[in-house]
Write a protein that holds these residues in place. Structure first.
Motif, PDB file in Angstrom:
ATOM      1  N   GLN A  81       0.826  -1.197   0.000  1.00  0.00           N
ATOM      2  CA  GLN A  81       0.000   0.000   0.000  1.00  0.00           C
ATOM      3  C   GLN A  81       0.867   1.257   0.000  1.00  0.00           C
ATOM      4  OE1 GLN A  81      -3.207  -0.842   0.037  1.00  0.00           O
ATOM      5  NE2 GLN A  81      -4.348   1.055   0.327  1.00  0.00           N
ATOM      6  N   ARG A  82       1.847   1.286   0.855  1.00  0.00           N
ATOM      7  CA  ARG A  82       2.736   2.452   0.930  1.00  0.00           C
ATOM      8  C   ARG A  82       3.548   2.607  -0.354  1.00  0.00           C
ATOM      9  NH1 ARG A  82       5.181   1.367   7.009  1.00  0.00           N
ATOM     10  NH2 ARG A  82       3.250   1.776   8.160  1.00  0.00           N
ATOM     11  N   ARG A  83       3.983   1.502  -0.900  1.00  0.00           N
ATOM     12  CA  ARG A  83       4.777   1.544  -2.125  1.00  0.00           C
ATOM     13  C   ARG A  83       3.985   2.160  -3.271  1.00  0.00           C
ATOM     14  NH1 ARG A  83       5.319  -3.730  -2.837  1.00  0.00           N
ATOM     15  NH2 ARG A  83       7.106  -3.822  -1.423  1.00  0.00           N
ATOM     16  N   GLU A  84       2.752   1.712  -3.465  1.00  0.00           N
ATOM     17  CA  GLU A  84       1.945   2.227  -4.567  1.00  0.00           C
ATOM     18  C   GLU A  84       1.581   3.689  -4.363  1.00  0.00           C
ATOM     19  OE1 GLU A  84       1.484   0.688  -7.353  1.00  0.00           O
ATOM     20  OE2 GLU A  84       2.598  -1.006  -6.548  1.00  0.00           O
TER      21      GLU A  84
ATOM     22  N   VAL B 134      -4.129   8.172  -8.151  1.00  0.00           N
ATOM     23  CA  VAL B 134      -3.929   8.697  -6.795  1.00  0.00           C
ATOM     24  C   VAL B 134      -5.228   8.639  -6.005  1.00  0.00           C
ATOM     25  CG1 VAL B 134      -3.417  10.783  -5.469  1.00  0.00           C
ATOM     26  CG2 VAL B 134      -1.966  10.151  -7.397  1.00  0.00           C
ATOM     27  N   LEU B 135      -6.331   9.047  -6.637  1.00  0.00           N
ATOM     28  CA  LEU B 135      -7.630   9.023  -5.955  1.00  0.00           C
ATOM     29  C   LEU B 135      -8.044   7.600  -5.603  1.00  0.00           C
ATOM     30  CD1 LEU B 135      -9.582  11.697  -8.046  1.00  0.00           C
ATOM     31  CD2 LEU B 135      -8.512  11.963  -5.791  1.00  0.00           C
ATOM     32  N   LEU B 136      -7.795   6.653  -6.496  1.00  0.00           N
ATOM     33  CA  LEU B 136      -8.135   5.263  -6.209  1.00  0.00           C
ATOM     34  C   LEU B 136      -7.352   4.726  -5.012  1.00  0.00           C
ATOM     35  CD1 LEU B 136      -8.392   3.660  -9.773  1.00  0.00           C
ATOM     36  CD2 LEU B 136     -10.248   4.046  -8.140  1.00  0.00           C
TER      37      LEU B 136
ATOM     38  N   ARG C  16      -7.082   3.219   0.693  1.00  0.00           N
ATOM     39  CA  ARG C  16      -6.538   3.378   2.045  1.00  0.00           C
ATOM     40  C   ARG C  16      -7.638   3.743   3.036  1.00  0.00           C
ATOM     41  NH1 ARG C  16      -1.601   7.485   3.825  1.00  0.00           N
ATOM     42  NH2 ARG C  16      -1.497   6.818   6.009  1.00  0.00           N
ATOM     43  N   ALA C  17      -8.576   4.618   2.616  1.00  0.00           N
ATOM     44  CA  ALA C  17      -9.657   5.016   3.514  1.00  0.00           C
ATOM     45  C   ALA C  17     -10.574   3.851   3.842  1.00  0.00           C
ATOM     46  CB  ALA C  17     -10.454   6.162   2.897  1.00  0.00           C
ATOM     47  N   THR C  18     -10.806   2.988   2.874  1.00  0.00           N
ATOM     48  CA  THR C  18     -11.689   1.830   3.091  1.00  0.00           C
ATOM     49  C   THR C  18     -10.928   0.589   3.520  1.00  0.00           C
ATOM     50  OG1 THR C  18     -11.536   1.307   0.720  1.00  0.00           O
ATOM     51  CG2 THR C  18     -13.385   2.700   1.445  1.00  0.00           C
ATOM     52  N   LYS C  19      -9.598   0.718   3.718  1.00  0.00           N
ATOM     53  CA  LYS C  19      -8.747  -0.379   4.183  1.00  0.00           C
ATOM     54  C   LYS C  19      -8.799  -1.582   3.240  1.00  0.00           C
ATOM     55  CE  LYS C  19      -9.062   0.927   9.047  1.00  0.00           C
ATOM     56  NZ  LYS C  19      -9.391   0.486  10.429  1.00  0.00           N
ATOM     57  N   GLN C  20      -8.777  -1.290   1.943  1.00  0.00           N
ATOM     58  CA  GLN C  20      -8.736  -2.345   0.944  1.00  0.00           C
ATOM     59  C   GLN C  20      -7.299  -2.534   0.462  1.00  0.00           C
ATOM     60  OE1 GLN C  20     -11.451  -1.393  -2.202  1.00  0.00           O
ATOM     61  NE2 GLN C  20     -13.278  -1.595  -0.926  1.00  0.00           N
ATOM     62  N   GLU C  21      -6.960  -3.763   0.106  1.00  0.00           N
ATOM     63  CA  GLU C  21      -5.616  -4.068  -0.366  1.00  0.00           C
ATOM     64  C   GLU C  21      -5.456  -3.688  -1.835  1.00  0.00           C
ATOM     65  OE1 GLU C  21      -4.498  -8.052   0.354  1.00  0.00           O
ATOM     66  OE2 GLU C  21      -4.987  -8.011   2.491  1.00  0.00           O
ATOM     67  N   VAL C  22      -4.233  -3.344  -2.193  1.00  0.00           N
ATOM     68  CA  VAL C  22      -3.905  -3.068  -3.588  1.00  0.00           C
ATOM     69  C   VAL C  22      -3.579  -4.395  -4.255  1.00  0.00           C
ATOM     70  CG1 VAL C  22      -2.363  -1.862  -5.156  1.00  0.00           C
ATOM     71  CG2 VAL C  22      -3.043  -0.782  -3.008  1.00  0.00           C
ATOM     72  N   GLY C  23      -4.414  -4.799  -5.205  1.00  0.00           N
ATOM     73  CA  GLY C  23      -4.260  -6.104  -5.817  1.00  0.00           C
ATOM     74  C   GLY C  23      -3.155  -6.155  -6.857  1.00  0.00           C
ATOM     75  N   LEU C  24      -2.789  -7.370  -7.231  1.00  0.00           N
ATOM     76  CA  LEU C  24      -1.757  -7.566  -8.242  1.00  0.00           C
ATOM     77  C   LEU C  24      -2.197  -7.023  -9.597  1.00  0.00           C
ATOM     78  CD1 LEU C  24       0.957  -8.805  -9.097  1.00  0.00           C
ATOM     79  CD2 LEU C  24      -0.241 -10.974  -9.463  1.00  0.00           C
ATOM     80  N   ALA C  25      -3.475  -7.125  -9.907  1.00  0.00           N
ATOM     81  CA  ALA C  25      -3.973  -6.644 -11.202  1.00  0.00           C
ATOM     82  C   ALA C  25      -3.745  -5.143 -11.349  1.00  0.00           C
ATOM     83  CB  ALA C  25      -5.454  -6.974 -11.349  1.00  0.00           C
TER      84      ALA C  25
END
Length: 416
Positions: A24-27, A72-74, A79-88
């Motif tokens: 998350q931080r990396r992206e 950036v908005l996504l 982050r606000a909804t605590k969702q993971e950043v997927g591989l896709a």
């Protein structure tokens, strides 16, 4: 003397939790840099850059800025909804950046100048690949670029040069750029992969050391630590044998993961005198990985070892045989082991065995186990000492209260 099993449910998978947070931080960092580069390229176009395809480049730059803002908005929403950043999403963003850098090189680059926007974007995409996936990611990215940049040469060799007509000097420049990118990809990827390993190891060590907490009790601490070790090195069995230097007493912590579940059962027992040498036999180094020979001779019990040198961080190959009674009690085809010293003047000495770990990079795991043992042993000993001091303080307080009660009763009786 047997303390019985200690069972607790396994906490959420360790590596996935760290990977999610770091990803998350990396992206988010890459999205911020991407937006700044996109705006900078737009300003470069506005402030007098003369390009052969001005209108096309302007439109592409505006589309890339919009894409950067949207990304950036996504990420902020995720982050606000605590969702993971997927591989896709990571692969899609990397593919767009890769194509964008190549388009800038084709349509907005000039061969006769210094650092240009296409160079900056090439570097950014390579850094992003190294940040995400290490050396393999950067080499794969540069490989895609190389194929596209030398496509004209490939078409010429196939007799299809009319499909993509280019001047000879331009095609040669593309080939040289492909070679430069390949060299840069190796350098950036190598450094990025080493940095990723260091960061990952530091996070894992910090997580394991954080399990050693005095307020939860010593047995609960050992349960959490052994559970983390099984998870970290992807194994189902581990033992920690400890021996007190002065008294010679020895204890054994055994951890085993139940089949079909993520529960870890930890047992504590005191070793008899004849059992001590089962675990404290001579070994060629403090930390090592041992595996059976791929084609052993009949009756050959020797193991191939990868040993961390005691004086440096170098790893050396060796071979040795383990005692039959150790292998009979703990059958395995491979193991990771570390010898640790606990307390001042090595009050306790211990040896940790992880049986049949499912690992890829053996050298990296040997180094990780060594660093982990160096940090974890003092933390465990601190918990042990604090619990001993607290128990002693409680017993002294009880003795004081009993003494005061006894003296008070005697004084009362004498007064009567």
């Amino acid at each position: 003397m047997h303390a019985g099993p200690i069972s607790y449910p396994l906490v959420e998978r360790f590596r996935s939790r760290i990977g999610s947070t770091e990803g998350q931080r990396r992206e988010q960092a890459l999205a911020s840099v991407r937006l700044v580069l996109a705006i900078g390229f737009a300003l470069y176009l506005i402030w007098g850059a003369s390009l052969p395809h001005t209108l096309l480049v302007y439109r592409a730059a505006l589309a890339y800025i919009a894409y950067s803002v949207l990304l950036v908005l996504l990420l902020v929403l995720a982050r606000a909804t605590k969702q993971e950043v997927g591989l896709a999403l990571r692969l899609s963003a990397h593919a767009v950046d890769t194509v964008w850098a190549l388009l800038i090189f084709w349509f907005a680059a000039s061969p006769n100048r210094g650092l240009s926007p296409d160079d900056v974007f090439f570097i950014f995409v390579l850094l992003a690949a190294a940040y995400r996936w290490g050396l393999r990611g950067t080499l794969a990215t540069s490989g895609v670029w190389g194929v596209l940049l030398v496509a004209y040469k490939i078409l010429t060799a196939l007799g299809l040069e009319h499909v993509w007509p280019l001047p000879a000097e331009q095609s040669s420049r593309f080939v040289m750029q492909a070679l430069y990118l390949l060299v840069a990809a190796y350098v950036v990827g190598y450094v990025g992969e080493k940095e990723n390993h260091l960061r990952a190891n530091a996070s894992r060590i910090a997580e394991a050391v954080g399990k050693a907490r005095s307020e939860t009790g010593f047995r609960e601490t050992m349960q959490a630590v052994m559970d983390t070790l099984l998870d970290l090195f992807d194994t189902d069995r581990a033992v920690l044998a400890v021996r007190q230097t002065g008294s010679g007493r020895a204890f054994l912590w055994e951890a085993e993961r139940e089949r079909g579940t993520y529960r870890t059962v930890v047992q504590l027992s005191e070793l008899e005198s004849f059992q001590k040498e089962r675990y404290f036999f001579p070994v060629p180094g403090r930390t090592f990985y041992a595996s059976r020979r791929s084609m052993p001779r009949q009756g050959d019990q020797r193991f191939q070892l990868l040993v961390r040198d005691a004086e440096s961080d170098h790893l050396v190959n060796a071979s040795c045989s383990f005692p039959d009674y150790f292998l009979t009690w703990h059958p395995c085809s491979s193991l990771l082991a570390a010898t640790v010293a606990l307390g001042e003047q090595s009050e306790w000495c211990g040896r940790l065995f992880l049986f049949d770990p499912r690992i890829g990079d053996r050298a990296a795991k040997v180094r990780l186990l060594h660093d982990l043992a160096e940090e974890l042993a003092p933390a465990i000993y601190t918990v042990y000492r604090l619990r001993r001091l607290r128990a002693r303080a409680v017993s002294m307080e009880r003795a004081r209260i009993a003494r005061e009660l006894h003296d008070g009763v005697i004084q009362t009786l004498i007064g009567i």
